[in-house]
Design a protein around this motif. Structure first.
Motif, PDB file in Angstrom:
ATOM      1  N   THR A  13       0.822  -1.219   0.000  1.00 40.98           N
ATOM      2  CA  THR A  13       0.000   0.000   0.000  1.00 40.98           C
ATOM      3  C   THR A  13       0.852   1.263   0.000  1.00 40.98           C
ATOM      4  OG1 THR A  13      -0.099   0.054   2.424  1.00 40.98           O
ATOM      5  CG2 THR A  13      -1.834  -1.168   1.277  1.00 40.98           C
ATOM      6  N   SER A  62     -12.151   2.694   0.101  1.00 41.59           N
ATOM      7  CA  SER A  62     -11.241   1.749   0.746  1.00 41.59           C
ATOM      8  C   SER A  62     -11.768   0.327   0.627  1.00 41.59           C
ATOM      9  CB  SER A  62     -11.066   2.095   2.236  1.00 41.59           C
ATOM     10  OG  SER A  62     -12.249   1.784   2.953  1.00 41.59           O
ATOM     11  N   GLY A  63     -10.849  -0.619   0.800  1.00 39.23           N
ATOM     12  CA  GLY A  63     -11.244  -2.021   0.804  1.00 39.23           C
ATOM     13  C   GLY A  63     -12.099  -2.366   1.997  1.00 39.23           C
ATOM     14  N   ALA A 175      -8.907  -8.378  -2.034  1.00 38.41           N
ATOM     15  CA  ALA A 175      -7.992  -7.242  -2.077  1.00 38.41           C
ATOM     16  C   ALA A 175      -6.791  -7.528  -2.978  1.00 38.41           C
ATOM     17  CB  ALA A 175      -7.529  -6.885  -0.669  1.00 38.41           C
ATOM     18  N   CYS A 201      -9.211  -4.621  -4.738  1.00 39.47           N
ATOM     19  CA  CYS A 201      -8.481  -3.413  -4.356  1.00 39.47           C
ATOM     20  C   CYS A 201      -7.572  -2.931  -5.480  1.00 39.47           C
ATOM     21  CB  CYS A 201      -7.677  -3.682  -3.096  1.00 39.47           C
ATOM     22  SG  CYS A 201      -6.908  -2.210  -2.401  1.00 39.47           S
ATOM     23  N   SER A 212     -11.136   0.830  -3.908  1.00 39.29           N
ATOM     24  CA  SER A 212     -11.525  -0.560  -4.115  1.00 39.29           C
ATOM     25  C   SER A 212     -12.879  -0.566  -4.790  1.00 39.29           C
ATOM     26  CB  SER A 212     -11.614  -1.310  -2.782  1.00 39.29           C
ATOM     27  OG  SER A 212     -10.333  -1.546  -2.228  1.00 39.29           O
TER      28      SER A 212
END
Length: 344
Positions: A13, A62-63, A175, A201, A212
């Protein structure tokens, strides 16, 4: 030493947008996505849905949000989700399933990608006298705390059959499903056919800065838009971010094989010291320091002092992750540093 001078193996990330991705973001056509009028977002959602063979998709910041929207779609408040004890949805999402969805969760022992479908089947609770009924099963592909392990397609097929037999939904926290796709060459649509809902993701592995997507039926995604807004995920001219995702899909999926090769080199370097927790399948190298003089914090501190950043997951558990911003030279440097520290 600045952040850019470190070899950063903490997570995939931490990547920064490439020059081409920044150009795509700068020139993106945008609109108001809450009104459904951002053309770049609409195109990204359609592309991701098509890749997984589903009707629709929804962009989320976001995931964690994508996962939690999915769980609210398939598990009513006060009813039950089954997943493993190390699953991201119950480990790293700050109790969101209970706090936002009123969802009760029960877990099978953490085994990473080595799931026994019979164990899962034996945990299912039907409707009954004051029992909490099971409504969905969640799996993680690839498995983060399971060392980037890839759940075999046959196992997923058995879980799909179990879910169908008991009238349950099957959710995939995907993800890093792009890594599974590249590692095992399973078509994305073949994965998609197994699940009622999926989160995928863009900011892990693929190198986008944010985002995501939740994938599912048109009916589910329409409801998901309401849940996303309720959770504060409605965004406006978000095509600037969606453009990064589209660029990542076009340029950064097949190159994940390079990250797998780099992770394998790191695994080869640390293996002689008996600290490799599991075989390395993708871009995550899990370290088990139970039998080593250094604990995880000590190893991380010593590595940082020599310009290498690693994650501490527990007292004797650490992790190395390769990604877009880790060059071949950085792998060599990290391997030499870790070899030196583990040998000392």
């Amino acid at each position: 030493m600045t952040v850019t001078e470190f070899v950063d193996l903490r997570s995939d990330t931490v990547t920064r947008p490439t020059a081409g991705m920044r150009e795509a973001m700068a020139t993106a056509e945008v609109g108001d996505d809450v009104y459904g009028e951002d053309p770049t977002v609409v195109a990204l959602e359609a592309e991701v849905a098509a890749r997984f063979g589903h009707e629709a998709a929804l962009f989320a910041p976001s995931g964690s949000m994508a996962n939690q929207i999915a769980l609210q779609l398939v598990v009513p408040p006060g009813e039950e989700l089954l997943c493993d004890a190390d699953a991201h949805v119950v480990t790293y999402e700050i109790g969101a399933a209970a706090a936002y969805g009123g969802i009760s969760s029960r877990t099978w022992p953490a085994v990473g990608a080595e799931i026994d479908p019979e164990v899962v089947a034996g945990m299912i609770r039907p409707d009954g006298y004051f029992a909490v009924p099971t409504r969905a099963i969640a799996v993680e592909q690839t498995h983060n705390r399971g060392g980037g392990g890839v759940i075999p397609l046959a196992t997923l097929g058995e879980l799909r059959q179990i879910a169908d037999e008991h009238g349950l939904a099957l959710h995939c926290d995907g993800a890093r499903i792009w890594h599974a796709h590249v590692a095992d060459r399973v078509p994305l649509a073949e994965y998609g056919a197994l699940f009622d809902t999926m989160s995928v993701c863009l900011s892990k592995g693929l190198g986008a800065p944010v985002g995501s997507l939740l994938v599912g039926s048109a009916e589910k995604i329409e409801r998901a838009r309401w849940i996303r807004k309720r959770m504060g995920g409605g965004m406006r001219q978000v095509g600037i971010l969606a453009a990064a995702g589209r660029y990542a899909l076009d340029h950064h999926v097949e190159r994940l094989a390079e990250d797998h090769a780099k992770a394998a080199r790191l695994a080869e370097a640390v293996a002689p010291f008996g600290v490799l927790a599991t075989p390395v399948r993708t871009n995550i190298v899990p370290l088990d320091l139970t039998k080593h003089p250094l604990d995880a914090k000590a190893l991380a501190a010593a590595a940082r002092a020599e310009g290498v950043l690693i994650s501490v997951l527990g007292p004797r558990t650490a992790r190395l992750v390769t990604h877009l911003d880790v060059s071949d030279g950085a792998v060599d440097r990290a391997a030499a540093t870790l070899t030196h520290l583990l040998r000392a």
